[in-house]
Design a protein around this motif. Structure first.
Motif, PDB file in Angstrom:
ATOM      1  N   UNK A  40      37.591  45.223 -88.174  1.00  0.00           N
ATOM      2  CA  UNK A  40      38.407  45.434 -86.880  1.00  0.00           C
ATOM      3  C   UNK A  40      39.403  46.022 -86.716  1.00  0.00           C
ATOM      4  N   UNK A  41      39.891  46.731 -88.140  1.00  0.00           N
ATOM      5  CA  UNK A  41      41.293  47.499 -88.107  1.00  0.00           C
ATOM      6  C   UNK A  41      40.690  48.830 -88.792  1.00  0.00           C
ATOM      7  N   UNK A  42      39.293  49.274 -88.750  1.00  0.00           N
ATOM      8  CA  UNK A  42      38.911  50.489 -89.137  1.00  0.00           C
ATOM      9  C   UNK A  42      39.333  51.594 -88.458  1.00  0.00           C
ATOM     10  N   UNK A  43      39.688  51.610 -87.407  1.00  0.00           N
ATOM     11  CA  UNK A  43      40.339  52.627 -86.441  1.00  0.00           C
ATOM     12  C   UNK A  43      41.641  52.715 -86.794  1.00  0.00           C
ATOM     13  N   UNK A  44      42.531  52.045 -87.575  1.00  0.00           N
ATOM     14  CA  UNK A  44      43.927  52.498 -87.836  1.00  0.00           C
ATOM     15  C   UNK A  44      44.049  53.503 -89.072  1.00  0.00           C
ATOM     16  N   UNK A  45      44.730  54.536 -88.645  1.00  0.00           N
ATOM     17  CA  UNK A  45      44.830  55.679 -89.421  1.00  0.00           C
ATOM     18  C   UNK A  45      46.068  55.146 -90.395  1.00  0.00           C
ATOM     19  N   UNK A  46      46.056  55.582 -91.644  1.00  0.00           N
ATOM     20  CA  UNK A  46      47.216  55.198 -92.715  1.00  0.00           C
ATOM     21  C   UNK A  46      47.533  56.526 -93.339  1.00  0.00           C
ATOM     22  N   UNK A  47      48.790  56.960 -93.188  1.00  0.00           N
ATOM     23  CA  UNK A  47      49.575  58.042 -94.045  1.00  0.00           C
ATOM     24  C   UNK A  47      50.594  57.216 -94.894  1.00  0.00           C
ATOM     25  N   UNK A  48      50.133  57.305 -96.283  1.00  0.00           N
ATOM     26  CA  UNK A  48      51.081  57.069 -97.071  1.00  0.00           C
ATOM     27  C   UNK A  48      52.202  57.932 -97.493  1.00  0.00           C
ATOM     28  N   UNK A  49      53.459  57.413 -97.730  1.00  0.00           N
ATOM     29  CA  UNK A  49      54.549  58.429 -97.862  1.00  0.00           C
ATOM     30  C   UNK A  49      54.962  58.018 -99.112  1.00  0.00           C
ATOM     31  N   UNK A  50      55.410  58.755-100.058  1.00  0.00           N
ATOM     32  CA  UNK A  50      55.834  58.327-101.553  1.00  0.00           C
ATOM     33  C   UNK A  50      56.598  59.795-102.163  1.00  0.00           C
ATOM     34  N   UNK A  51      57.630  59.163-102.943  1.00  0.00           N
ATOM     35  CA  UNK A  51      58.109  60.226-103.717  1.00  0.00           C
ATOM     36  C   UNK A  51      57.267  60.543-105.056  1.00  0.00           C
ATOM     37  N   UNK A  52      56.404  59.382-105.303  1.00  0.00           N
ATOM     38  CA  UNK A  52      55.383  59.669-106.290  1.00  0.00           C
ATOM     39  C   UNK A  52      54.202  60.609-106.072  1.00  0.00           C
ATOM     40  N   UNK A  53      54.312  61.664-106.439  1.00  0.00           N
ATOM     41  CA  UNK A  53      53.300  62.863-106.053  1.00  0.00           C
ATOM     42  C   UNK A  53      52.200  62.896-107.237  1.00  0.00           C
ATOM     43  N   UNK A  54      52.212  62.513-108.260  1.00  0.00           N
ATOM     44  CA  UNK A  54      51.463  62.854-109.322  1.00  0.00           C
ATOM     45  C   UNK A  54      50.044  62.652-108.883  1.00  0.00           C
ATOM     46  N   UNK A  95      50.207  50.265-101.536  1.00  0.00           N
ATOM     47  CA  UNK A  95      48.893  50.295-101.937  1.00  0.00           C
ATOM     48  C   UNK A  95      48.074  48.878-101.377  1.00  0.00           C
ATOM     49  N   UNK A  96      48.914  47.786-101.673  1.00  0.00           N
ATOM     50  CA  UNK A  96      48.440  46.448-101.219  1.00  0.00           C
ATOM     51  C   UNK A  96      48.089  46.314 -99.778  1.00  0.00           C
ATOM     52  N   UNK A  97      49.149  47.208 -98.845  1.00  0.00           N
ATOM     53  CA  UNK A  97      49.019  46.850 -97.469  1.00  0.00           C
ATOM     54  C   UNK A  97      47.758  47.780 -97.050  1.00  0.00           C
ATOM     55  N   UNK A  98      47.724  48.747 -97.538  1.00  0.00           N
ATOM     56  CA  UNK A  98      46.398  49.860 -97.309  1.00  0.00           C
ATOM     57  C   UNK A  98      45.295  49.114 -97.555  1.00  0.00           C
ATOM     58  N   UNK A  99      45.240  48.458 -98.915  1.00  0.00           N
ATOM     59  CA  UNK A  99      43.889  47.727 -99.261  1.00  0.00           C
ATOM     60  C   UNK A  99      43.781  46.614 -98.253  1.00  0.00           C
ATOM     61  N   UNK A 140      44.255  57.778-101.863  1.00  0.00           N
ATOM     62  CA  UNK A 140      43.292  58.056-100.980  1.00  0.00           C
ATOM     63  C   UNK A 140      42.116  57.206-101.335  1.00  0.00           C
ATOM     64  N   UNK A 141      41.811  56.791-102.715  1.00  0.00           N
ATOM     65  CA  UNK A 141      40.683  55.864-103.163  1.00  0.00           C
ATOM     66  C   UNK A 141      40.607  54.595-102.302  1.00  0.00           C
ATOM     67  N   UNK A 142      41.952  53.932-102.016  1.00  0.00           N
ATOM     68  CA  UNK A 142      42.046  52.581-101.421  1.00  0.00           C
ATOM     69  C   UNK A 142      41.951  52.766 -99.758  1.00  0.00           C
TER      70      UNK A 142
END
Length: 123
Positions: free
Chosen positions: A73-87, A62-66, A95-97
């Motif tokens: 200048x990094x707006x083009x970078x796509x981010x896929x978060x992977x987690x065992x936490x699926x709630x 979450x911190x890295x994504x934020x 998604x909000x960050x």
């Protein structure tokens, strides 16, 4: 031009599988084992996509994504978060960050590759 992907995960078996899969599909791959390494790699390599584990040492996904989303200048970078936490709360937070996708583990590598292709084709 070869697309660059940063894999940021502290689980060696997941890293090995993802790295092999990404390289086999023609991507240039860089690996970070914690959140701080991930930020340094993004600064050094400016990847097209970051596969980001939520629970990592030093800094969370979450911190890295934020941090990535704070820089225009990094707006083009796509981010896929992977987690065992699926709630819903965790998914919504990711998604909000600024994550483009939030995928829960375990996941289908075939589905992941389709999603990566789709994301990298978007402007």
């Amino acid at each position: 031009m070869t697309k660059k992907i940063v894999i940021a995960d502290d689980e060696p078996s997941i890293v090995a599988a993802l790295e092999f899969l990404m390289q086999r599909n023609g991507y240039e791959v860089h690996v970070a084992r914690n959140g701080e390494e991930a930020i340094k790699l993004v600064e050094d390599r400016v990847p097209d996509l970051v596969l980001l584990d939520v629970m990592m040492p030093v800094r969370s996904g979450y911190e890295v994504c934020k941090r990535i989303r704070e820089r225009a200048d990094w707006g083009h970078i796509k981010i896929i978060m992977l987690s065992a936490k699926g709630r819903d709360a965790e998914v919504n937070k990711g998604l909000a960050i600024g994550a483009d996708l939030y995928i829960t583990k375990p996941f289908s590598t075939r589905d992941l590759m389709v999603k990566i292709s789709e994301l990298l084709e978007r402007p």
